[in-house]
Write a protein that holds these residues in place. Structure first.
Motif, PDB file in Angstrom:
ATOM      1  N   SER A  78      -2.288   5.565  -4.297  1.00  0.00           N
ATOM      2  CA  SER A  78      -3.721   5.614  -4.607  1.00  0.00           C
ATOM      3  C   SER A  78      -4.196   4.376  -5.355  1.00  0.00           C
ATOM      4  CB  SER A  78      -4.031   6.868  -5.440  1.00  0.00           C
ATOM      5  OG  SER A  78      -3.313   6.844  -6.665  1.00  0.00           O
ATOM      6  N   ARG A  79      -3.277   3.660  -5.997  1.00  0.00           N
ATOM      7  CA  ARG A  79      -3.669   2.457  -6.740  1.00  0.00           C
ATOM      8  C   ARG A  79      -3.956   1.279  -5.809  1.00  0.00           C
ATOM      9  NH1 ARG A  79       0.950   1.095 -10.643  1.00  0.00           N
ATOM     10  NH2 ARG A  79       2.171   1.706  -8.805  1.00  0.00           N
ATOM     11  N   ALA A  80      -3.647   1.438  -4.526  1.00  0.00           N
ATOM     12  CA  ALA A  80      -3.880   0.350  -3.576  1.00  0.00           C
ATOM     13  C   ALA A  80      -5.360  -0.007  -3.486  1.00  0.00           C
ATOM     14  CB  ALA A  80      -3.349   0.736  -2.203  1.00  0.00           C
ATOM     15  N   SER A  81      -6.232   0.951  -3.701  1.00  0.00           N
ATOM     16  CA  SER A  81      -7.673   0.671  -3.635  1.00  0.00           C
ATOM     17  C   SER A  81      -8.090  -0.321  -4.713  1.00  0.00           C
ATOM     18  CB  SER A  81      -8.474   1.970  -3.772  1.00  0.00           C
ATOM     19  OG  SER A  81      -8.186   2.610  -5.008  1.00  0.00           O
ATOM     20  N   SER A  82      -7.416  -0.261  -5.869  1.00  0.00           N
ATOM     21  CA  SER A  82      -7.721  -1.213  -6.941  1.00  0.00           C
ATOM     22  C   SER A  82      -7.370  -2.625  -6.520  1.00  0.00           C
ATOM     23  CB  SER A  82      -6.950  -0.838  -8.213  1.00  0.00           C
ATOM     24  OG  SER A  82      -7.323   0.439  -8.678  1.00  0.00           O
TER      25      SER A  82
ATOM     26  N   MET B  14      -7.272  -3.731  -3.437  1.00  0.00           N
ATOM     27  CA  MET B  14      -8.234  -4.136  -2.410  1.00  0.00           C
ATOM     28  C   MET B  14      -9.513  -4.649  -3.042  1.00  0.00           C
ATOM     29  SD  MET B  14      -7.644  -1.073   0.381  1.00  0.00           S
ATOM     30  CE  MET B  14      -8.842  -1.736   1.532  1.00  0.00           C
ATOM     31  N   ARG B  15      -9.981  -3.949  -4.075  1.00  0.00           N
ATOM     32  CA  ARG B  15     -11.202  -4.391  -4.758  1.00  0.00           C
ATOM     33  C   ARG B  15     -10.984  -5.734  -5.453  1.00  0.00           C
ATOM     34  NH1 ARG B  15     -11.680   1.188  -5.965  1.00  0.00           N
ATOM     35  NH2 ARG B  15     -10.670   0.876  -7.994  1.00  0.00           N
TER      36      ARG B  15
ATOM     37  N   ARG C 200      -8.822  -8.045  -4.652  1.00  0.00           N
ATOM     38  CA  ARG C 200      -8.691  -9.099  -3.653  1.00  0.00           C
ATOM     39  C   ARG C 200     -10.053  -9.469  -3.065  1.00  0.00           C
ATOM     40  NH1 ARG C 200      -4.536 -11.566  -2.289  1.00  0.00           N
ATOM     41  NH2 ARG C 200      -2.418 -10.904  -2.786  1.00  0.00           N
TER      42      ARG C 200
ATOM     43  N   TYR D 187       0.820  -1.213   0.000  1.00  0.00           N
ATOM     44  CA  TYR D 187       0.000   0.000   0.000  1.00  0.00           C
ATOM     45  C   TYR D 187       0.854   1.263   0.000  1.00  0.00           C
ATOM     46  CZ  TYR D 187      -3.470  -3.505   0.919  1.00  0.00           C
ATOM     47  OH  TYR D 187      -4.258  -4.628   0.805  1.00  0.00           O
TER      48      TYR D 187
ATOM     49  N   TYR E 261       0.121  -5.797  -9.915  1.00  0.00           N
ATOM     50  CA  TYR E 261       0.202  -4.699  -8.941  1.00  0.00           C
ATOM     51  C   TYR E 261       1.230  -4.999  -7.848  1.00  0.00           C
ATOM     52  CZ  TYR E 261      -3.893  -2.039 -10.534  1.00  0.00           C
ATOM     53  OH  TYR E 261      -4.766  -1.253 -11.249  1.00  0.00           O
ATOM     54  N   GLU E 262       1.217  -6.216  -7.345  1.00  0.00           N
ATOM     55  CA  GLU E 262       1.949  -6.524  -6.120  1.00  0.00           C
ATOM     56  C   GLU E 262       3.342  -7.087  -6.338  1.00  0.00           C
ATOM     57  OE1 GLU E 262      -0.496  -9.142  -3.866  1.00  0.00           O
ATOM     58  OE2 GLU E 262      -1.916  -7.565  -3.293  1.00  0.00           O
TER      59      GLU E 262
END
Length: 360
Positions: free
Chosen positions: A49-53, A55-56, A58, A44, A321-322
């Motif tokens: 700000s891309r962390a919300s993507s 989370m969704r 996951r 995160y 992402y990760e």
């Protein structure tokens, strides 16, 4: 001669050196973790700000995995149901074949029809009383209880066994075609749970203990259902009190209650005609139930394939992402190791330096 010693500058240098070693060590640990796991150490923080993507994604993947596990269980349940239905149809077919060969008059094995019917009843009751993970598959929403009572087993609620209920209706047996039709009509009423003269003889009181066919308000009871995907429902239940099962069990019970080979000829023909009708309806109806279960099985398998593909796409997106570039992470780790080693060497050399070395 006057000497001026800047002690504060040496202290600051050592302080900054320690800070540098500490921050480099933390960065090295982070880089080592990323090299070992292949994932960002602090997702995160790195994504912002891309962390919300992520989370969704996951959350959606967690839902998908839940559906996939549930569908795997449902697929096994449907297979168990299909196997049970095929077994029940096989037993009904065997009795029906002998019944058809003796439909108009007893000539080929009619004297053993009573024992064959009793054996078939025992087998079918055991088959339809199957449970899976503690759920009885043919009891409807009352899956905690077995649906059917064995032929000679006393129902704890009514104090009658199915054999007792049938014997009460059959009495001394028919002596004419009209008697045979009248008794068969009473048996029809009992298996439709419409015997008002003695409700304890009804199918849904003595023979069957699962969910009733109708609610107290007279509406059809709900069948068992499952959600196989978001917004996609499958109604897959089959109760042992559905019409095909009742017809099949009724035909077998009519054979099991008496030795038909000893009936009056006119009564025999009428009685056997009703038996053949019930067994045929049951056989054909259970085949349709099997087809419905097989169709639901295909729906579950197709949905499971779609969910597997969707899960692969999602996991790829999450990985994009990760995940870290392994070559970049290794290069960064090596650079930090070199930097830390240099810091340690400088610190070691400084710790060995003293002004006394120059004053001797």
């Amino acid at each position: 001669m006057t000497w001026s010693i800047g002690g504060s500058s040496s202290f600051q240098f050592n302080f900054f050196s320690r800070q540098n070693v500490q921050s480099t060590t933390i960065a090295l640990q982070k880089a080592g973790q990323e090299v070992a796991t292949g994932r960002k150490a602090d997702i995160y923080e790195d994504l912002g700000s891309r962390a919300s993507s992520v989370m969704r994604l996951r959350a959606s993947e967690a839902d998908t995995q839940t559906y996939m596990k549930s569908n795997a269980l449902l697929g096994n349940k449907l297979q168990a149901m299909l196997t049970s239905l095929d077994s029940a149809r096989g037993r009904i077919q065997a009795v029906l074949e002998t019944t058809l060969s003796n439909a108009t008059r007893p000539q080929n094995g009619a004297e053993v029809l009573q024992q064959d019917a009793k054996a078939a009843l025992e087998s079918i009751v055991a088959t339809l009383n199957i449970s899976f993970n503690g759920d009885h598959l043919f009891s409807g929403l009352r899956s905690e209880v077995p649906p059917l009572t064995r032929w000679s087993e006393t129902n704890a609620t009514t104090g009658l066994s199915p054999a007792d209920a049938m014997a009460s209706i059959f009495g001394g047996g028919p002596v004419s075609a009209a008697d045979a039709a009248a008794i068969a009509d009473q048996i029809d009423a009992a298996f439709n749970s419409a015997d008002t003269a003695n409700p304890n003889r009804n199918f849904e009181t003595t023979f069957y203990g699962g969910s009733p066919a109708q609610t107290a308000s007279g509406q059809p009871s709900k069948q068992v259902n499952a959600w196989v995907n978001n917004g996609q429902e499958v109604v897959y239940g089959a109760r042992a009190n559905d019409e095909p099962f009742r017809e099949a069990l009724k035909g077998l019970a009519m054979l099991a209650v008496t030795d038909v080979s000893k009936m009056d000829d006119a009564a025999y023909a009428t009685w056997m005609d009703r038996v053949v009708t019930s067994l045929t309806k049951g056989q054909e109806g259970i085949l349709q139930v099997s087809a419905r279960v097989g169709f639901n099985q295909q729906v579950v398998e197709t949905t499971q394939t779609q969910l597997t593909d969707l899960s692969l796409v999602r996991r790829t997106q999450i990985s994009d992402y990760e995940s870290v570039d392994p070559y970049e992470a290794i290069t960064r780790m090596q650079s930090l190791e070199t930097q830390l080693q240099a810091s340690y060497q400088v610190s070691a050399r400084l710790s060995g330096m003293s002004i006394l070395n120059y004053l001797r």
